[in-house]
Design a protein around this motif. Structure first.
Motif, mmCIF file in Angstrom:
data_model
loop_
_atom_site.group_PDB
_atom_site.id
_atom_site.type_symbol
_atom_site.label_atom_id
_atom_site.label_comp_id
_atom_site.label_asym_id
_atom_site.label_seq_id
_atom_site.Cartn_x
_atom_site.Cartn_y
_atom_site.Cartn_z
ATOM 1 N N LEU A 43 100.290 -45.786 51.767
ATOM 2 C CA LEU A 43 99.988 -44.915 52.907
ATOM 3 C C LEU A 43 98.805 -45.477 53.672
ATOM 4 O O LEU A 43 97.752 -45.751 53.094
ATOM 5 N N SER A 44 98.983 -45.620 54.972
ATOM 6 C CA SER A 44 97.891 -45.983 55.868
ATOM 7 C C SER A 44 97.539 -44.718 56.642
ATOM 8 O O SER A 44 98.400 -44.116 57.294
ATOM 9 N N HIS A 45 96.275 -44.299 56.550
ATOM 10 C CA HIS A 45 95.890 -43.023 57.157
ATOM 11 C C HIS A 45 94.419 -43.040 57.538
ATOM 12 O O HIS A 45 93.644 -43.865 57.058
ATOM 13 N N CYS A 46 94.050 -42.101 58.380
ATOM 14 C CA CYS A 46 92.659 -41.907 58.775
ATOM 15 C C CYS A 46 92.082 -40.780 57.917
ATOM 16 O O CYS A 46 92.675 -39.702 57.825
ATOM 17 N N TRP A 47 90.951 -41.034 57.297
ATOM 18 C CA TRP A 47 90.324 -40.007 56.456
ATOM 19 C C TRP A 47 89.829 -38.831 57.281
ATOM 20 O O TRP A 47 89.855 -37.701 56.841
ATOM 21 N N GLY A 48 89.294 -39.109 58.461
ATOM 22 C CA GLY A 48 88.712 -38.058 59.288
ATOM 23 C C GLY A 48 87.253 -37.851 58.955
ATOM 24 O O GLY A 48 86.664 -38.587 58.155
ATOM 25 N N PRO A 49 86.629 -36.839 59.570
ATOM 26 C CA PRO A 49 85.201 -36.594 59.341
ATOM 27 C C PRO A 49 84.901 -36.182 57.898
ATOM 28 O O PRO A 49 85.757 -35.650 57.196
ATOM 29 N N LYS A 50 83.684 -36.453 57.477
ATOM 30 C CA LYS A 50 83.266 -36.205 56.094
ATOM 31 C C LYS A 50 83.544 -34.778 55.631
ATOM 32 O O LYS A 50 83.935 -34.557 54.494
ATOM 33 N N GLU A 51 83.344 -33.818 56.519
ATOM 34 C CA GLU A 51 83.505 -32.414 56.106
ATOM 35 C C GLU A 51 84.953 -32.030 55.802
ATOM 36 O O GLU A 51 85.200 -30.991 55.187
ATOM 37 N N ILE A 52 85.913 -32.856 56.218
ATOM 38 C CA ILE A 52 87.316 -32.552 55.881
ATOM 39 C C ILE A 52 88.006 -33.753 55.235
ATOM 40 O O ILE A 52 89.195 -33.959 55.402
ATOM 41 N N GLU A 53 87.248 -34.526 54.474
ATOM 42 C CA GLU A 53 87.826 -35.685 53.790
ATOM 43 C C GLU A 53 88.953 -35.247 52.862
ATOM 44 O O GLU A 53 88.949 -34.127 52.346
ATOM 45 N N PRO A 54 89.879 -36.150 52.604
ATOM 46 C CA PRO A 54 90.984 -35.822 51.700
ATOM 47 C C PRO A 54 90.523 -35.773 50.243
ATOM 48 O O PRO A 54 89.409 -36.185 49.914
ATOM 49 N N ILE A 55 91.396 -35.294 49.406
ATOM 50 C CA ILE A 55 91.167 -35.306 47.964
ATOM 51 C C ILE A 55 90.950 -36.753 47.519
ATOM 52 O O ILE A 55 91.584 -37.670 48.036
ATOM 53 N N THR A 56 90.021 -36.946 46.593
ATOM 54 C CA THR A 56 89.703 -38.284 46.111
ATOM 55 C C THR A 56 89.734 -38.313 44.582
ATOM 56 O O THR A 56 89.780 -37.267 43.931
ATOM 57 N N THR A 57 89.667 -39.516 44.046
ATOM 58 C CA THR A 57 89.471 -39.702 42.611
ATOM 59 C C THR A 57 88.061 -40.223 42.416
ATOM 60 O O THR A 57 87.641 -41.171 43.074
ATOM 61 N N GLU A 58 87.346 -39.572 41.533
ATOM 62 C CA GLU A 58 86.000 -39.998 41.146
ATOM 63 C C GLU A 58 85.988 -40.144 39.631
ATOM 64 O O GLU A 58 86.945 -39.760 38.951
ATOM 65 N N GLN A 59 84.901 -40.676 39.104
ATOM 66 C CA GLN A 59 84.823 -40.892 37.661
ATOM 67 C C GLN A 59 85.048 -39.601 36.882
ATOM 68 O O GLN A 59 85.696 -39.606 35.838
ATOM 69 N N THR A 60 84.555 -38.483 37.417
ATOM 70 C CA THR A 60 84.685 -37.204 36.721
ATOM 71 C C THR A 60 86.084 -36.590 36.841
ATOM 72 O O THR A 60 86.419 -35.686 36.091
ATOM 73 N N THR A 61 86.899 -37.069 37.788
ATOM 74 C CA THR A 61 88.239 -36.497 37.975
ATOM 75 C C THR A 61 89.365 -37.450 37.552
ATOM 76 O O THR A 61 90.532 -37.066 37.603
ATOM 77 N N LEU A 62 89.016 -38.652 37.131
ATOM 78 C CA LEU A 62 90.026 -39.658 36.798
ATOM 79 C C LEU A 62 91.019 -39.153 35.749
ATOM 80 O O LEU A 62 92.231 -39.212 35.952
ATOM 81 N N GLU A 63 90.522 -38.665 34.629
ATOM 82 C CA GLU A 63 91.417 -38.203 33.556
ATOM 83 C C GLU A 63 92.262 -37.021 34.008
ATOM 84 O O GLU A 63 93.447 -36.925 33.661
ATOM 85 N N LYS A 64 91.676 -36.129 34.779
ATOM 86 C CA LYS A 64 92.411 -34.976 35.310
ATOM 87 C C LYS A 64 93.545 -35.435 36.222
ATOM 88 O O LYS A 64 94.664 -34.924 36.136
ATOM 89 N N ARG A 65 93.291 -36.409 37.083
ATOM 90 C CA ARG A 65 94.311 -36.918 38.008
ATOM 91 C C ARG A 65 95.460 -37.580 37.248
ATOM 92 O O ARG A 65 96.608 -37.539 37.678
ATOM 93 N N LYS A 66 95.147 -38.205 36.110
ATOM 94 C CA LYS A 66 96.189 -38.851 35.307
ATOM 95 C C LYS A 66 97.104 -37.820 34.648
ATOM 96 O O LYS A 66 98.251 -38.130 34.323
ATOM 97 N N LYS A 67 96.629 -36.603 34.489
ATOM 98 C CA LYS A 67 97.457 -35.537 33.902
ATOM 99 C C LYS A 67 98.316 -34.852 34.951
ATOM 100 O O LYS A 67 99.369 -34.322 34.638
ATOM 101 N N GLY A 68 97.841 -34.850 36.187
ATOM 102 C CA GLY A 68 98.610 -34.218 37.258
ATOM 103 C C GLY A 68 97.745 -33.939 38.468
ATOM 104 O O GLY A 68 96.538 -33.713 38.343
ATOM 105 N N ILE A 69 98.373 -33.979 39.616
ATOM 106 C CA ILE A 69 97.716 -33.647 40.871
ATOM 107 C C ILE A 69 98.589 -32.582 41.530
ATOM 108 O O ILE A 69 99.699 -32.890 41.997
ATOM 109 N N PRO A 70 98.136 -31.339 41.530
ATOM 110 C CA PRO A 70 98.964 -30.283 42.128
ATOM 111 C C PRO A 70 99.343 -30.640 43.571
ATOM 112 O O PRO A 70 98.480 -30.985 44.383
#
Length: 147
Positions: A43-70
């Motif tokens: 996917l090629s996309h524009c993130w947009g302004p910081k206040e409405i950035e898309p969902i991301t993966t960070e170190q604290t959410t990595l394991e959660k994302r591997k289990k599922g992303i609603p």
């Protein structure tokens, strides 16, 4: 099926992380590849302004994302891209904000340096070029598109 004038479909090594798009009965999840060769979309996309950035993966959410992303937690651009991949029978999707660990400098530097390869190896790149941010969707009509 082989058509003599059609270009053959090649599988490429998956990027380090991709979204397994799931199905209507299975939520998408972050998949860490082992270098296996598969078809994937990007996917090629524009993130947009910081206040409405898309969902991301960070170190604290990595394991959660591997289990599922609603699915409902994904921005409209991401939901549309998941649906496009599903309808094209492509199991994997690369989205930078989810597939690169955003708060890990080593991961970001390593993965960002591979973005050209990621896009060129994708079987298709979905361009959300009509949306100024991650919430406009991939199906935007009219003038003013970013292409």
């Amino acid at each position: 099926m082989n058509h003599p004038k059609c270009r053959p479909v090649y599988e490429s090594p998956l990027p380090t992380r991709v979204i397994h798009v799931g199905s209507k009965d299975q939520e998408p999840y972050l998949y860490e590849s082992k270098g296996e060769k598969r078809k994937y979309a990007a996917l090629s996309h524009c993130w947009g302004p910081k206040e409405i950035e898309p969902i991301t993966t960070e170190q604290t959410t990595l394991e959660k994302r591997k289990k599922g992303i609603p699915f409902a937690s994904l921005s409209k651009n991401f939901q549309d891209a998941v649906m496009i991949a599903r309808r094209l029978f492509i199991d994997y999707l690369w989205i930078d904000s989810l597939c690169i660990i955003q708060d890990s400098t080593p991961d970001w530097e390593r993965e960002a340096s591979q973005m050209g390869t990621v896009y060129s190896n994708a079987i298709i790149t979905i361009a959300a070029d009509g949306s100024p941010d991650s919430h406009g969707g991939c199906f935007v009509a009219g003038e003013g598109r970013n292409a």
